[in-house]
Design a protein around this motif. Structure first.
Motif, PDB file in Angstrom:
ATOM      1  N   ASP A 163       0.869  -1.163   0.000  1.00  0.00           N
ATOM      2  CA  ASP A 163       0.000   0.000   0.000  1.00  0.00           C
ATOM      3  C   ASP A 163       0.920   1.231   0.000  1.00  0.00           C
ATOM      4  O   ASP A 163       2.148   1.100  -0.013  1.00  0.00           O
ATOM      5  N   GLN A 177       5.588  -1.669  -5.811  1.00  0.00           N
ATOM      6  CA  GLN A 177       4.426  -1.447  -4.959  1.00  0.00           C
ATOM      7  C   GLN A 177       3.522  -2.665  -4.983  1.00  0.00           C
ATOM      8  O   GLN A 177       3.264  -3.237  -6.045  1.00  0.00           O
ATOM      9  N   TYR A 179      -0.227  -4.172  -3.697  1.00  0.00           N
ATOM     10  CA  TYR A 179      -1.557  -3.819  -3.230  1.00  0.00           C
ATOM     11  C   TYR A 179      -2.460  -5.043  -3.246  1.00  0.00           C
ATOM     12  O   TYR A 179      -2.242  -5.993  -3.998  1.00  0.00           O
ATOM     13  N   SER A 182      -8.537  -3.746  -4.633  1.00  0.00           N
ATOM     14  CA  SER A 182      -9.557  -2.982  -3.919  1.00  0.00           C
ATOM     15  C   SER A 182     -10.761  -2.658  -4.786  1.00  0.00           C
ATOM     16  O   SER A 182     -11.676  -1.960  -4.342  1.00  0.00           O
ATOM     17  N   CYS A 210      -4.816   6.764   1.932  1.00  0.00           N
ATOM     18  CA  CYS A 210      -3.834   5.888   1.290  1.00  0.00           C
ATOM     19  C   CYS A 210      -4.388   5.456  -0.062  1.00  0.00           C
ATOM     20  O   CYS A 210      -5.553   5.701  -0.378  1.00  0.00           O
ATOM     21  N   GLN A 211      -3.561   4.802  -0.851  1.00  0.00           N
ATOM     22  CA  GLN A 211      -3.985   4.394  -2.186  1.00  0.00           C
ATOM     23  C   GLN A 211      -5.104   3.362  -2.158  1.00  0.00           C
ATOM     24  O   GLN A 211      -6.017   3.407  -2.980  1.00  0.00           O
ATOM     25  N   SER A 212      -5.063   2.422  -1.220  1.00  0.00           N
ATOM     26  CA  SER A 212      -6.111   1.400  -1.191  1.00  0.00           C
ATOM     27  C   SER A 212      -7.468   2.028  -0.888  1.00  0.00           C
ATOM     28  O   SER A 212      -8.477   1.651  -1.504  1.00  0.00           O
ATOM     29  N   THR A 333       4.030  -2.622 -10.163  1.00  0.00           N
ATOM     30  CA  THR A 333       2.890  -2.482  -9.264  1.00  0.00           C
ATOM     31  C   THR A 333       2.069  -3.756  -9.388  1.00  0.00           C
ATOM     32  O   THR A 333       1.572  -4.071 -10.470  1.00  0.00           O
ATOM     33  N   TYR A 335      -0.959  -6.434  -7.886  1.00  0.00           N
ATOM     34  CA  TYR A 335      -2.179  -6.588  -7.100  1.00  0.00           C
ATOM     35  C   TYR A 335      -2.430  -8.066  -6.829  1.00  0.00           C
ATOM     36  O   TYR A 335      -2.309  -8.892  -7.732  1.00  0.00           O
TER      37      TYR A 335
END
Length: 348
Positions: A163, A177, A179, A182, A210-212, A333, A335
């Motif tokens: 995150d 990154q 994640y 979401s 935050c990004q999430s 990035t 997920y």
């Protein structure tokens, strides 16, 4: 190719579906050997949560990307930077870190945790006790201050953010990154609620935290927009626990459904609504995110989105190992999949 299910794994091992589900979801009550056996079988069979490691040889606990050349990184310390040193047991990062530490030890690395305090953030200084000499990489969790993140990225070490700061304006940190997804679960929930005629949907949480959180908020808005259903801005509460009572009390009416940025916010929302004599789900439906342990045992049991913490740990190891082997890789990035879980708080 046939999609592999939890039942398929259970049948292959001659065990119950519930036991397999516990292993994959990192639930309590399983011996480590049993959990390892199930996860290994999930990898071998190509179960969706573990398909990316299907090419690994040996044990699931040694993720080593076979498409990266070069010598394995030397053993050393991986530093964890966080502004929240006392992560609560129900925080999604806790089971992830437990698994992460186990995998690091298999690779000869150690994990040291450093608290980034308010003074560090303000002056952009490194946390007490941290030394560059013994550190081979940095992982950041609960570190959402962008200027500080940029400073960490300039240390010349491999850096992984689990995150991170929101990207509302399109700017991204120069680092790998990781994640959780979401978007998918919230999109699915919105469309299911709209199908049932629940068109007044709101969101509670600071989407710039935050990004999430930002992605959960934008997923909600995008799903509404694509369905052609307007969002009532009064139902979008950029709030925290301190002013939740007042914000909810000020609403002339409640929506059909509130989507909360995480389970902690959902719990605060339920408590505030009870004070107003507006119980969930009788007066308003509610959904959280994270699938914290409390979400399963509270009343009403909370509809939420489950984060697969084990696969996040394996992915974090994969990203750090490959970055240490090949520092010139483009930033990635990644997920990991999540899963919408319906419980009593959205029964209608």
């Amino acid at each position: 190719m046939k999609k592999v299910t939890i039942q398929d794994i259970a049948d292959a091992l001659g065990i119950s579906r519930n036991t397999v589900s516990k292993a994959i979801n990192n639930s309590d009550g399983l011996a480590d050997a049993t959990r390892e056996k199930i996860l290994q079988k999930a990898v071998e069979m190509g179960y969706k949560q573990f398909s990316y490691v299907a090419s690994l040889s040996g044990s699931i606990s040694r993720p080593a990307p076979n498409d990266i050349s070069g010598p394995a990184p030397a053993a050393g310390e991986i530093a964890l930077f966080t502004t929240n040193l006392s992560l609560q047991p129900n925080h999604f990062a806790v089971p992830m870190l437990d698994r992460f530490k186990q995998e690091l030890s298999q690779l000869g690395h150690t994990l040291s945790i450093y608290k980034v305090d308010k003074e560090n953030l303000a002056q952009r200084t490194l946390p007490a006790g941290f030394t560059m000499e013994r550190t081979i990489a940095v992982m950041c969790i609960e570190l959402f201050d962008r200027p500080y993140g940029e400073m960490v990225c300039g240390l010349g070490l491999p850096v992984l953010f689990v995150d991170g700061p929101h990207k509302r304006y399109g700017d991204s940190l120069p680092a790998d990154q990781l994640y959780m997804d979401s978007t998918t679960g919230i999109t699915k929930l919105v469309h299911e609620m709209l199908r049932k005629g629940k068109k007044r949907i709101g969101f509670i949480g600071d989407y710039e935290h935050c990004q999430s959180f930002f992605e959960r908020y934008t997923a909600f808005r995008a799903a509404m927009a694509l369905a052609g259903v307007p969002v009532d801005e009064a139902f979008c509460i950029k709030s925290n626990a301190a002013d939740m009572d007042a914000r909810l009390a000020a609403l002339p009416e409640l929506p059909d459904l509130f989507i909360c940025a995480n389970d902690f916010i959902a719990v605060d929302t339920i408590q505030s609504l009870r004070k107003l004599g507006k119980p969930v789900p009788a007066d308003v439906l509610l959904c959280g995110f994270d699938d914290a342990p409390e979400s399963r045992i509270m009343t009403p049991a909370l509809t939420t989105v489950h984060i697969h913490t084990q696969i996040m740990a394996f992915t974090a190891i994969n990203l750090l190992q490959s970055r240490m082997k090949e520092p010139s890789l483009d930033y990635r990035t990644v997920y990991t999949a999540t899963e919408l879980i319906y419980r009593d708080s959205t029964k209608c």
